[in-house]
Design an enzyme around this catalytic site. Structure first.
Site, PDB file in Angstrom:
ATOM      1  N   ALA A  61      21.785 -11.948  13.092  1.00  0.00           N
ATOM      2  CA  ALA A  61      21.439 -11.164  12.074  1.00  0.00           C
ATOM      3  C   ALA A  61      22.572 -11.060  11.277  1.00  0.00           C
ATOM      4  CB  ALA A  61      21.174  -9.744  12.543  1.00  0.00           C
ATOM      5  N   GLY A 102      19.760 -13.889  17.129  1.00  0.00           N
ATOM      6  CA  GLY A 102      18.485 -14.285  16.193  1.00  0.00           C
ATOM      7  C   GLY A 102      18.730 -15.898  16.024  1.00  0.00           C
ATOM      8  N   GLU A 105      17.286 -17.223  18.681  1.00  0.00           N
ATOM      9  CA  GLU A 105      16.017 -17.154  18.703  1.00  0.00           C
ATOM     10  C   GLU A 105      14.996 -17.905  17.897  1.00  0.00           C
ATOM     11  OE1 GLU A 105      16.633 -12.801  18.261  1.00  0.00           O
ATOM     12  OE2 GLU A 105      15.312 -12.603  20.218  1.00  0.00           O
ATOM     13  N   GLU A 125      23.143  -9.164  22.051  1.00  0.00           N
ATOM     14  CA  GLU A 125      22.487  -7.832  21.523  1.00  0.00           C
ATOM     15  C   GLU A 125      22.704  -6.640  22.506  1.00  0.00           C
ATOM     16  OE1 GLU A 125      20.915 -10.616  21.663  1.00  0.00           O
ATOM     17  OE2 GLU A 125      20.019 -11.085  19.625  1.00  0.00           O
TER      18      GLU A 125
END
Ligand code: NAI
Length: 697
Positions: A61, A102, A105, A125
């Site tokens: 992010a 992210g 991911e 995270e």
């Protein structure tokens, strides 16, 4: 363009390009979705390779979007991942370095993944009080197994790609490519161009032969380690969901857990600290492009407790250090301690013997100031006496080369005065390390009236190099941290006078989350140090009342752990604090002298008097411009004083309690005739913020 597009050999290359780490910002996501559509629409394109520009595949992010609506705006990360899965042409992630959060991911949503060895793979995270929120908990177990995935998710730590690639049966990486990754990725993509169906991680099987026993064990272990943090336990739950729910249900549950965690005080605090730490290095009137001075060699004056630790920081970072002392014996003693510290690390296998030799090889000594002439930065850590500092700085002024930075590690003396001992006050700055200086992460950078901007920029940059978190403080007695701790210490003393035992105070604040209560802390640091400071300070401030219990303790010779007795007794070789009847008798007698009838004091009162004394003093510090921003104060307390991380620092905690409530409690403490009513008058800044309905920012 935040996602670049080009076609090479019939393969569309989508390059994430959003420096510094290709954060998945709104703009990048829009550009990525368009690029993927373009690739699918182009008949000449047979496959797609996704890669990252610069030093990362993607760090996840975009922190600039934290908390803003843009973070979740469509196409959000989940939609982007779905778009990759639905692509009619194979999508290959080519990971050359960092793939985190992210970023990882997204790669897990691609059909294939190839990597260069040495890439850092992580789902960090949990460090922000969250779980991965875009499928990480559901897809990672499917490609590397439940146990390995949970370890990565719960620790948040990076793991090298080649290590993961060595797991038997792993499916995270389809290929490790040595040499030219892009050429290898294109060749790989062309090889698979016609293979159908396209493999999807979501369709892979996941399970554990002893699932129930394993997850019970994992939950117990994580609960014991995570104590005050909910996120690690939720990581276990989410990964367990992957083994017992259908993929889409597991995803839904992951999302729910993620959203619930987002607004817990722990997550808010951790995210606050993440941003605060990055903001600390920014100084309002020092432009970010200020060119720092070159620091190739460091001088340290004094090989005592602090000098030795300070020298180690630079040696660890590969910067040669020369230490000046008054006598050879002091050097031998100091260097002996440094060597012992390194040897202890070698014994624990945290350092290789060659590294020890290399570091000790970069360490030299001198008894002669002339030998410091080629140093770019000289840090003084001699006795805390202004006369001694005067001699040292005059001597430094005479030999240091033009432009060399002259720093003092003083914890209580006036940096402006120290600067005035030289003809170059613009080059003088405070570098206040915390003990043990090779361990504690905090560095208070004390900005003198005349300190040059590029000196500040240099010190902030070098602090990063030696892995410290630096916070700028103006000149005042105690700077940010110790000025606040004085009020906390005074409250600790008053609590004893009013009826508490040292262990009651320590236990209450340790339950709140402090690493150590004020009395155990005093015993560790040495009660005599505070005694010496008080003798000086309270002569200057005769009206500032404080409890004499700490002085009486020192008069009993109870200096702390170093002599086996302080507020508590200590057995040789152990750190357990054992309550002592003589100390309690001394406190009781002191109460009698004051004519105080002891009362029962609640843990809540103890905690709030201690913590809000920090907050009120901090508000004055902000008003006076000693600290640039409230979040700097939080950083000082988290990294220098053991304030509980999950509460995000004193200012963040005060915000969470609400400043209106904080001010109310201060006014209540004002009514206590045994406390300091003047001190408890809420600082003007607090009153102003309460009136405006605002918080510290
Ligand atoms: P220390 O007493 O352990 O070491 C001081 C060293 O300086 C001694 O080895 C002494 O021989 C040497 N020295 C004294 N005068 C000298 C001179 N004129 N030229 C060369 N060497 C000289 O003291 P410590 O604890 O290391 O403190 C040093 C400075 O760091 C003080 O300013 C202190 O306030 C500050 N400080 C100390 C902290 C602590 O927890 N000990 C924490 C933060 C700052």
């Amino acid at each position: 363009m935040t996602t670049r597009y080009e076609v090479r050999d019939g393969v569309a290359i989508l390059t994430l390009d959003n420096p510094p780490v290709n954060g998945l910002s709104y703009a990048l996501r829009v550009a990525f979705a368009e690029a993927l559509d373009k690739a699918n629409a182009d008949a000449a394109v047979k496959a797609v390779v996704v890669t990252g520009a610069g030093k990362a595949f993607s760090g996840g992010a975009d922190i600039k979007e934290f908390g803003s609506p843009k973070a979740a705006a469509e196409p959000n990360l989940l939609s982007l991942i779905r778009a990759c899965e639905l692509s009619s042409k194979p999508v290959v992630a080519a990971i050359h370095s960092v793939a985190m959060g992210g970023g990882l991911e997204l790669a897990l949503g691609c059909h294939y993944r190839v990597t260069a060895p040495g890439a850092n793979i992580a789902l960090p995270e949990v460090k922000l009080g969250l779980i991965p929120g875009a499928g990480g908990t559901q897809r990672l177990p499917r490609v590397i197994g439940v146990e390995a995935a949970l370890n990565i998710i719960v620790s948040g730590e990076p793991v090298k790609s080649e290590f993961i690639a060595s797991f038997p049966g792993q499916k995270l990486f389809d290929k490790v490519i040595e040499g030219d990754l892009m050429a290898g990725a294109i060749a790989f993509a062309l090889e698979r161009a016609d293979v159908r169906p396209l493999p999807l991680v979501r369709d892979m099987k996941v399970g554990h032969p002893e699932a129930d026993a394993y997850f019970k064990f994992a939950l117990n272990t994580v609960t014991a380690m995570a104590k005050n943090f909910p996120a690690p336990r939720k990581c276990v739950e989410a990964v367990q969901n992957a083994t017992r729910m259908k993929f889409d249900d597991g995803m839904k549950a992951e999302r729910e857990i993620f959203m619930n965690l987002m607004f817990t005080p722990e997550c808010v605090s951790l995210r606050h600290l993440f941003i605060a730490e990055r903001a600390a290095s920014k100084i309002p009137d020092v432009p970010e492009d200020t060119k720092p001075r070159d620091i190739k060699k460091v001088g340290v004056i004094g090989a005592g407790t602090m000098g030795g630790g300070i020298a180690m920081n630079f040696l660890n970072a590969g910067v040669p250090v020369i230490v000046l002392e008054m006598k050879q014996e002091a050097i031998d003693k100091g260097f002996g301690v440094i060597r012992k510290n390194y040897e202890a690390q070698v014994a624990k296998k945290k350092l290789k013997q060659e590294k020890l030799d290399e570091r000790m090889g970069m360490l030299t000594s001198t008894l002669d100031y002339a030998a410091l002439a080629d140093c770019d930065l000289i840090i003084e850590a001699v006795f805390e006496e202004i006369g001694v500092k005067e001699k040292v700085f005059q001597a430094l002024d005479a030999v240091a080369k033009p432009g060399a930075i002259l720093a003092s590690n003083t914890s209580t003396l006036d940096v402006n005065k120290i600067a005035s001992f030289t003809k170059r006050p613009q080059d003088v700055v405070g570098m206040h390390f915390f003990s043990p200086a090779n361990v504690m992460k905090l560095l208070e950078v004390v900005r003198g009236e005349k300190t040059a901007k590029d000196v500040l920029a240099t010190v902030m940059a070098i602090s990063k190099k030696i892995k410290k978190v630096a916070v700028v403080s103006g000149v005042c007695d105690g700077f940010i941290g110790n000025r606040m701790i004085e009020q906390y210490g005074r409250q600790g003393g008053f609590l004893l006078e009013e009826g508490c035992t040292p262990q009651q105070v320590d236990k209450a604040i340790e339950k709140f989350g402090f690493a150590m209560g004020p009395f155990r802390m005093g015993d560790l640091a040495g009660n005599d140090i505070g005694w010496a400071i008080r003798k000086r300070r309270y002569v200057e401030k005769p009206n500032l009342r404080y409890s004499k219990t700490a002085d009486l303790l020192c008069e009993m010779g109870r200096f702390g752990q170093k002599v086996g007795k302080g507020w508590y007794d200590y057995q040789a070789g152990k750190r357990d604090a054992i309550p002592n009847a003589e100390v309690e008798a001394m406190i009781a007698k002191h109460r009698e002298t004051l004519g105080v009838t002891p009362r029962k004091i609640s843990d809540d009162e103890i905690v709030h008097r201690l913590v809000f004394s920090l907050v009120n003093e901090a508000a004055h510090i902000l008003e006076e411009g000693i600290a640039n921003k409230a979040s700097d104060i939080d950083i000082v307390y988290i990294y220098g004083y053991g304030f509980p991380v999950y509460r995000g620092g004193p200012m963040n905690y005060a915000n969470q309690v609400g400043l209106f409530n904080v001010a109310q409690m201060m006014k209540k403490f004002q009514q206590n005739p045994l406390d300091d009513a003047k001190f408890w008058e809420p600082a003007p800044l607090i009153k102003k913020l309460v009136a405006e309905g605002k918080s510290f920012v």
